[in-house]
Design a protein around this motif. Structure first.
Motif, mmCIF file in Angstrom:
data_model
loop_
_atom_site.group_PDB
_atom_site.id
_atom_site.type_symbol
_atom_site.label_atom_id
_atom_site.label_comp_id
_atom_site.label_asym_id
_atom_site.label_seq_id
_atom_site.Cartn_x
_atom_site.Cartn_y
_atom_site.Cartn_z
ATOM 1 N N ARG A 93 14.303 -13.106 -11.502
ATOM 2 C CA ARG A 93 12.889 -12.730 -11.556
ATOM 3 C C ARG A 93 12.599 -11.652 -10.509
ATOM 4 O O ARG A 93 13.307 -11.573 -9.503
ATOM 5 N N VAL A 94 11.583 -10.858 -10.755
ATOM 6 C CA VAL A 94 11.272 -9.743 -9.872
ATOM 7 C C VAL A 94 9.812 -9.824 -9.433
ATOM 8 O O VAL A 94 8.919 -10.040 -10.255
ATOM 9 N N THR A 95 9.586 -9.656 -8.129
ATOM 10 C CA THR A 95 8.249 -9.579 -7.562
ATOM 11 C C THR A 95 8.167 -8.264 -6.796
ATOM 12 O O THR A 95 8.952 -8.038 -5.872
ATOM 13 N N GLN A 96 7.239 -7.397 -7.212
ATOM 14 C CA GLN A 96 7.102 -6.091 -6.580
ATOM 15 C C GLN A 96 5.750 -5.975 -5.885
ATOM 16 O O GLN A 96 4.735 -6.384 -6.449
ATOM 17 N N PHE A 97 5.769 -5.406 -4.678
ATOM 18 C CA PHE A 97 4.546 -5.168 -3.940
ATOM 19 C C PHE A 97 4.395 -3.668 -3.706
ATOM 20 O O PHE A 97 5.247 -3.045 -3.065
#
Length: 195
Positions: A165-169
Protein backbone atom coordinates in the motif's frame (compact mmCIF):
# COMPACT_ATOMS: atom_id res chain seq x y z
CA UNK A 1 3.25 -11.26 17.22
CA UNK A 2 3.50 -9.25 14.01
CA UNK A 3 7.10 -8.26 13.21
CA UNK A 4 7.30 -4.85 11.54
CA UNK A 5 10.44 -3.48 9.91
CA UNK A 6 10.59 0.32 9.64
CA UNK A 7 12.94 1.42 6.85
CA UNK A 8 14.20 4.99 7.12
CA UNK A 9 15.15 5.64 3.51
CA UNK A 10 15.75 9.39 3.73
CA UNK A 11 19.40 10.33 3.11
CA UNK A 12 19.16 13.10 5.73
CA UNK A 13 17.93 12.88 9.29
CA UNK A 14 15.60 15.33 11.01
CA UNK A 15 13.27 15.62 8.02
CA UNK A 16 9.53 15.15 7.75
CA UNK A 17 10.09 11.50 6.85
CA UNK A 18 11.77 11.01 10.26
CA UNK A 19 8.78 12.57 12.04
CA UNK A 20 6.44 10.29 10.10
CA UNK A 21 8.53 7.23 10.99
CA UNK A 22 8.54 8.25 14.66
CA UNK A 23 4.76 8.65 14.62
CA UNK A 24 4.26 5.23 13.04
CA UNK A 25 6.65 3.73 15.59
CA UNK A 26 4.76 5.26 18.53
CA UNK A 27 1.48 3.89 17.22
CA UNK A 28 2.90 0.43 16.58
CA UNK A 29 4.56 0.34 20.01
CA UNK A 30 1.24 1.30 21.63
CA UNK A 31 -0.32 -1.74 19.93
CA UNK A 32 2.48 -4.05 21.03
CA UNK A 33 3.98 -4.92 17.65
CA UNK A 34 7.55 -6.24 17.47
CA UNK A 35 9.51 -3.42 15.80
CA UNK A 36 12.91 -3.11 14.17
CA UNK A 37 14.24 0.03 12.48
CA UNK A 38 16.66 -0.04 9.56
CA UNK A 39 18.21 3.33 8.73
CA UNK A 40 19.80 3.14 5.28
CA UNK A 41 21.91 6.31 5.64
CA UNK A 42 23.68 4.74 8.66
CA UNK A 43 24.73 1.59 6.81
CA UNK A 44 28.23 1.10 5.47
CA UNK A 45 28.08 -0.28 1.92
CA UNK A 46 29.07 0.43 -1.67
CA UNK A 47 25.84 1.53 -3.39
CA UNK A 48 27.10 0.86 -6.91
CA UNK A 49 26.33 -2.57 -8.35
CA UNK A 50 29.53 -2.36 -10.39
CA UNK A 51 29.20 -5.50 -12.44
CA UNK A 52 25.44 -5.88 -12.64
CA UNK A 53 24.50 -9.52 -12.27
CA UNK A 54 27.63 -10.76 -14.11
CA UNK A 55 29.85 -10.84 -11.05
CA UNK A 56 28.72 -10.79 -7.41
CA UNK A 57 30.27 -8.21 -5.10
CA UNK A 58 30.73 -9.48 -1.55
CA UNK A 59 27.99 -8.17 0.72
CA UNK A 60 29.09 -5.88 3.51
CA UNK A 61 28.00 -6.92 7.05
CA UNK A 62 25.38 -4.14 7.17
CA UNK A 63 23.78 -5.50 3.99
CA UNK A 64 23.80 -9.05 5.35
CA UNK A 65 21.98 -7.75 8.44
CA UNK A 66 19.54 -5.78 6.26
CA UNK A 67 18.68 -8.89 4.24
CA UNK A 68 18.03 -10.81 7.47
CA UNK A 69 15.77 -7.99 8.70
CA UNK A 70 13.77 -7.92 5.45
CA UNK A 71 13.38 -11.70 5.42
CA UNK A 72 12.57 -11.81 9.15
CA UNK A 73 9.69 -9.33 9.16
CA UNK A 74 6.01 -9.86 8.40
CA UNK A 75 5.40 -6.27 7.32
CA UNK A 76 7.76 -3.54 6.13
CA UNK A 77 7.20 0.21 6.02
CA UNK A 78 9.43 2.29 3.75
CA UNK A 79 9.73 6.04 4.48
CA UNK A 80 11.37 8.05 1.70
CA UNK A 81 11.20 11.34 -0.17
CA UNK A 82 10.49 11.50 -3.88
CA UNK A 83 13.26 13.38 -5.68
CA UNK A 84 13.03 14.06 -9.41
CA UNK A 85 10.14 11.63 -9.53
CA UNK A 86 12.10 8.70 -8.11
CA UNK A 87 13.97 7.24 -5.18
CA UNK A 88 17.02 8.95 -3.69
CA UNK A 89 20.27 7.52 -5.10
CA UNK A 90 21.28 5.93 -1.78
CA UNK A 91 18.00 4.02 -1.60
CA UNK A 92 18.35 2.86 -5.20
CA UNK A 93 21.89 1.68 -4.44
CA UNK A 94 20.66 -0.20 -1.37
CA UNK A 95 18.02 -1.97 -3.46
CA UNK A 96 20.48 -2.73 -6.27
CA UNK A 97 22.89 -4.36 -3.84
CA UNK A 98 20.48 -6.64 -1.94
CA UNK A 99 17.50 -7.33 -4.21
CA UNK A 100 19.53 -9.89 -6.14
CA UNK A 101 18.95 -13.30 -7.73
CA UNK A 102 19.28 -16.11 -5.17
CA UNK A 103 18.69 -13.59 -2.35
CA UNK A 104 15.31 -11.96 -3.01
CA UNK A 105 14.21 -13.82 -6.17
CA UNK A 106 15.30 -16.34 -8.76
CA UNK A 107 14.47 -16.72 -12.40
CA UNK A 108 12.19 -19.66 -13.23
CA UNK A 109 12.34 -20.86 -16.83
CA UNK A 110 9.17 -22.91 -16.34
CA UNK A 111 7.02 -19.81 -15.83
CA UNK A 112 5.83 -17.22 -18.35
CA UNK A 113 7.45 -18.89 -21.33
CA UNK A 114 10.92 -18.83 -19.84
CA UNK A 115 10.66 -15.28 -18.52
CA UNK A 116 9.26 -16.11 -15.07
CA UNK A 117 10.62 -15.81 -11.57
CA UNK A 118 10.05 -16.86 -7.96
CA UNK A 119 9.97 -14.16 -5.27
CA UNK A 120 11.47 -15.02 -1.89
CA UNK A 121 9.52 -12.42 0.08
CA UNK A 122 6.13 -14.07 -0.41
CA UNK A 123 3.80 -13.83 2.57
CA UNK A 124 5.06 -10.37 3.53
CA UNK A 125 3.18 -7.10 3.21
CA UNK A 126 4.40 -3.53 2.91
CA UNK A 127 3.50 0.12 3.01
CA UNK A 128 5.39 2.91 1.29
CA UNK A 129 5.17 6.36 2.92
CA UNK A 130 6.48 9.13 0.69
CA UNK A 131 6.90 12.87 0.86
CA UNK A 132 7.22 15.12 -2.18
CA UNK A 133 6.65 18.63 -3.44
CA UNK A 134 4.60 17.64 -6.48
CA UNK A 135 0.86 17.40 -5.72
CA UNK A 136 -0.03 13.71 -5.51
CA UNK A 137 -2.70 13.85 -8.22
CA UNK A 138 -0.24 15.39 -10.69
CA UNK A 139 2.38 12.83 -9.73
CA UNK A 140 -0.02 10.01 -10.58
CA UNK A 141 -1.76 11.42 -13.63
CA UNK A 142 0.93 13.49 -15.30
CA UNK A 143 4.02 11.42 -14.45
CA UNK A 144 2.49 7.97 -13.76
CA UNK A 145 4.05 7.79 -10.24
CA UNK A 146 7.52 6.48 -11.20
CA UNK A 147 8.84 5.93 -7.66
CA UNK A 148 5.71 3.92 -6.81
CA UNK A 149 6.12 1.80 -9.91
CA UNK A 150 9.78 1.24 -9.12
CA UNK A 151 9.57 0.32 -5.43
CA UNK A 152 6.08 -1.19 -5.28
CA UNK A 153 5.67 -2.98 -8.58
CA UNK A 154 9.12 -3.76 -9.97
CA UNK A 155 10.88 -4.40 -6.66
CA UNK A 156 8.64 -5.44 -3.76
CA UNK A 157 5.80 -7.12 -5.67
CA UNK A 158 8.31 -8.68 -8.08
CA UNK A 159 9.92 -10.35 -5.04
CA UNK A 160 6.57 -11.56 -3.69
CA UNK A 161 5.50 -8.80 -1.27
CA UNK A 162 1.71 -8.33 -1.47
CA UNK A 163 -0.19 -6.22 -0.84
CA UNK A 164 1.94 -3.10 -1.00
CA UNK A 165 0.00 0.00 0.00
CA UNK A 166 1.13 3.56 -0.64
CA UNK A 167 0.60 6.71 1.44
CA UNK A 168 1.79 9.95 -0.13
CA UNK A 169 2.08 13.35 1.53
CA UNK A 170 2.32 16.34 -0.78
CA UNK A 171 3.06 19.03 -1.48
CA UNK A 172 5.52 19.38 1.39
CA UNK A 173 6.94 22.69 0.14
CA UNK A 174 4.78 25.45 1.53
CA UNK A 175 2.74 23.10 3.75
CA UNK A 176 1.47 24.54 7.03
CA UNK A 177 2.23 23.14 10.47
CA UNK A 178 -1.41 22.05 10.87
CA UNK A 179 -1.21 20.08 7.64
CA UNK A 180 1.96 18.31 8.73
CA UNK A 181 0.37 17.55 12.10
CA UNK A 182 -2.54 15.88 10.26
CA UNK A 183 -0.08 13.83 8.23
CA UNK A 184 1.77 12.75 11.38
CA UNK A 185 -1.52 11.78 13.05
CA UNK A 186 -2.52 9.74 10.00
CA UNK A 187 0.75 7.79 10.14
CA UNK A 188 0.36 7.28 13.91
CA UNK A 189 -3.04 5.68 13.20
CA UNK A 190 -1.45 3.43 10.56
CA UNK A 191 1.08 2.35 13.19
CA UNK A 192 -1.66 1.53 15.69
CA UNK A 193 -3.15 -0.86 13.12
CA UNK A 194 0.22 -2.19 11.97
CA UNK A 195 -0.73 -1.43 8.39
Amino acid sequence: MKKILLIDAHPDEARLASSLLSAYKKGAEASGFDLTTLTIRNLSFEPNLKFGYERRIDLEPDLVDAIAALKGCNHMVWFHPVWWGGLPALVKGFIDRIFLPSIMFDYNAEKLGGMGWDGYLEGKTARIVTTMDTPAILYRWLYNAPSVNQLKKTTLEFCGVKPVRVTQFAPVKGSKAETRDRWIEKVYQLGLKGG
